[in-house]
Design a protein around this motif. Sequence first.
Motif, short mmCIF file in Angstrom:
data_model
loop_
_atom_site.label_atom_id
_atom_site.label_comp_id
_atom_site.label_asym_id
_atom_site.label_seq_id
_atom_site.Cartn_x
_atom_site.Cartn_y
_atom_site.Cartn_z
N CYS A 174 0.84 -1.20 0.00
CA CYS A 174 0.00 0.00 0.00
C CYS A 174 0.87 1.25 0.00
CB CYS A 174 -0.90 0.03 1.24
SG CYS A 174 -1.73 -1.52 1.60
N TYR A 175 0.52 2.20 -0.85
CA TYR A 175 1.21 3.49 -0.89
C TYR A 175 0.24 4.61 -0.50
CZ TYR A 175 5.25 1.46 -3.29
OH TYR A 175 6.36 0.72 -3.60
N TYR A 176 0.64 5.40 0.49
CA TYR A 176 -0.14 6.55 0.92
C TYR A 176 0.67 7.80 0.54
CZ TYR A 176 -2.47 2.96 3.70
OH TYR A 176 -3.13 1.82 4.09
N ASN A 177 0.12 8.58 -0.40
CA ASN A 177 0.82 9.75 -0.93
C ASN A 177 0.24 11.03 -0.36
OD1 ASN A 177 2.64 8.73 -3.41
ND2 ASN A 177 0.76 7.52 -3.31
N VAL A 209 6.60 -0.65 7.59
CA VAL A 209 6.19 0.63 7.01
C VAL A 209 7.45 1.43 6.73
CG1 VAL A 209 5.08 2.85 7.46
CG2 VAL A 209 3.91 0.75 8.09
N GLN A 210 7.57 1.95 5.51
CA GLN A 210 8.69 2.81 5.15
C GLN A 210 8.18 4.23 4.91
OE1 GLN A 210 10.16 0.42 1.84
NE2 GLN A 210 11.99 -0.11 3.02
N ILE A 211 8.89 5.20 5.46
CA ILE A 211 8.51 6.61 5.32
C ILE A 211 9.53 7.29 4.43
CG2 ILE A 211 8.03 8.78 6.51
CD1 ILE A 211 8.04 5.61 8.52
N TYR A 212 9.05 7.86 3.30
CA TYR A 212 9.93 8.51 2.32
C TYR A 212 9.68 10.02 2.29
CZ TYR A 212 11.10 3.91 0.40
OH TYR A 212 11.55 2.62 0.22
N ASP A 213 10.76 10.74 2.16
CA ASP A 213 10.72 12.20 2.08
C ASP A 213 10.67 12.62 0.61
OD1 ASP A 213 10.94 14.91 2.38
OD2 ASP A 213 12.93 14.89 3.28
N GLY A 214 9.47 12.81 0.09
CA GLY A 214 9.31 13.35 -1.26
C GLY A 214 9.12 12.32 -2.34
N GLU A 215 9.97 11.31 -2.41
CA GLU A 215 9.86 10.29 -3.45
C GLU A 215 10.45 8.97 -2.96
OE1 GLU A 215 12.35 11.11 -6.92
OE2 GLU A 215 13.26 12.76 -5.81
N VAL A 216 10.06 7.89 -3.64
CA VAL A 216 10.49 6.57 -3.23
C VAL A 216 11.87 6.27 -3.82
CG1 VAL A 216 9.95 4.10 -3.23
CG2 VAL A 216 8.11 5.78 -3.05
N LYS A 217 12.90 6.51 -3.04
CA LYS A 217 14.27 6.16 -3.42
C LYS A 217 15.09 6.03 -2.14
CE LYS A 217 15.64 10.96 -4.34
NZ LYS A 217 16.22 11.88 -5.37
N ALA A 218 16.18 5.29 -2.23
CA ALA A 218 16.95 4.93 -1.04
C ALA A 218 17.38 6.15 -0.22
CB ALA A 218 18.18 4.12 -1.45
N LEU A 221 14.67 7.72 2.07
CA LEU A 221 14.05 6.89 3.12
C LEU A 221 14.37 7.47 4.50
CD1 LEU A 221 12.52 4.31 3.93
CD2 LEU A 221 14.73 3.12 3.93
N LEU A 222 13.33 7.87 5.24
CA LEU A 222 13.51 8.44 6.56
C LEU A 222 13.62 7.35 7.63
CD1 LEU A 222 10.95 11.40 6.45
CD2 LEU A 222 13.43 11.50 6.16
N ASP A 223 12.83 6.28 7.48
CA ASP A 223 12.88 5.21 8.48
C ASP A 223 12.06 4.01 8.00
OD1 ASP A 223 13.54 3.88 10.77
OD2 ASP A 223 12.63 5.33 12.15
N THR A 224 12.38 2.83 8.55
CA THR A 224 11.59 1.62 8.35
C THR A 224 11.10 1.15 9.71
OG1 THR A 224 12.87 0.97 6.39
CG2 THR A 224 11.62 -0.75 7.50
#
Length: 265
Positions: A174-177, A209-218, A221-224
């Motif tokens: 699931c992606y929540y944008n 759950v992975q939290i991304y800052d702006g876009e999905v790229k390594a 990634l803020l945290d898992t």
Amino acid sequence: MKFVFVLAIFIVCAAAVTILKVKNTRQCKSNGGVCKQTCAVDEEDIGQCCRNSNRCCQTSTCIDTLQYAQCKAKNGDIKPVCDANEQDTGIGPFCNTHRCCEPPTCIAKVDCNCKHFNDCPIGNTEYEDITGNCSGSDECCKPCCLTCGGIFKGPVGSFTSPNYPSKYCIDQHCYYNITVAEGLKVILKFTYFHLEAGISTSGLPYDFVQIYDGEVKAEALLDTLYGGPTEGKEFNSTSNKMIIHFVTDDRDHFPGFSVSYKTLQ
């Protein structure tokens, strides 16, 4: 003599204010306005008029008839803030700054299928609904939502994992944008979090759950997050976007998470 002069000035000023109010009142009405104590949310406050410091309220020049029709075509509802798991369609804001909120893509409207204790299949077909009402030790089993995630564009909002506070289903991505206005940032808070604990042989948690800052790229990634239960964990973005990726494996399921967000200058 000085007192009489001051009194005369006061009378002239009072008369001028009265004339101005009458003039403003007539001007307000001639332009189709109405004098009220407070203008409605969909009216424009043109200025002072009438007695008692009332305001001149005119029908807003903002026209959102087309946007309203677009919202209704999506079975949307116009609200100040979208409810948890409603998607902000991006239509709006309307004249009253409300948003167009679209229902979740998957809504289990079926009644409980009551089964014996532990008979709800652990999988992606059914889940135990803890809010159900079955007799004795029977469980309320409902179909799993095979679609999840959402788009959120309001200045504030909230969402949850599928079925929360009941257990989520297996094999979900699931992606929540979240996207707020340009120039603002997002502050995200997990009001509750409880996923399966442990790390798989791939090096990733079983459910996470992975939290991304702006876009999905390594590098974004803020945290898992995994495990729990816990609450209150917060994250801030550096841009006006944040993406939350929720992944579950093919075994064991837990209550999931509840999230709220707001804008940050």
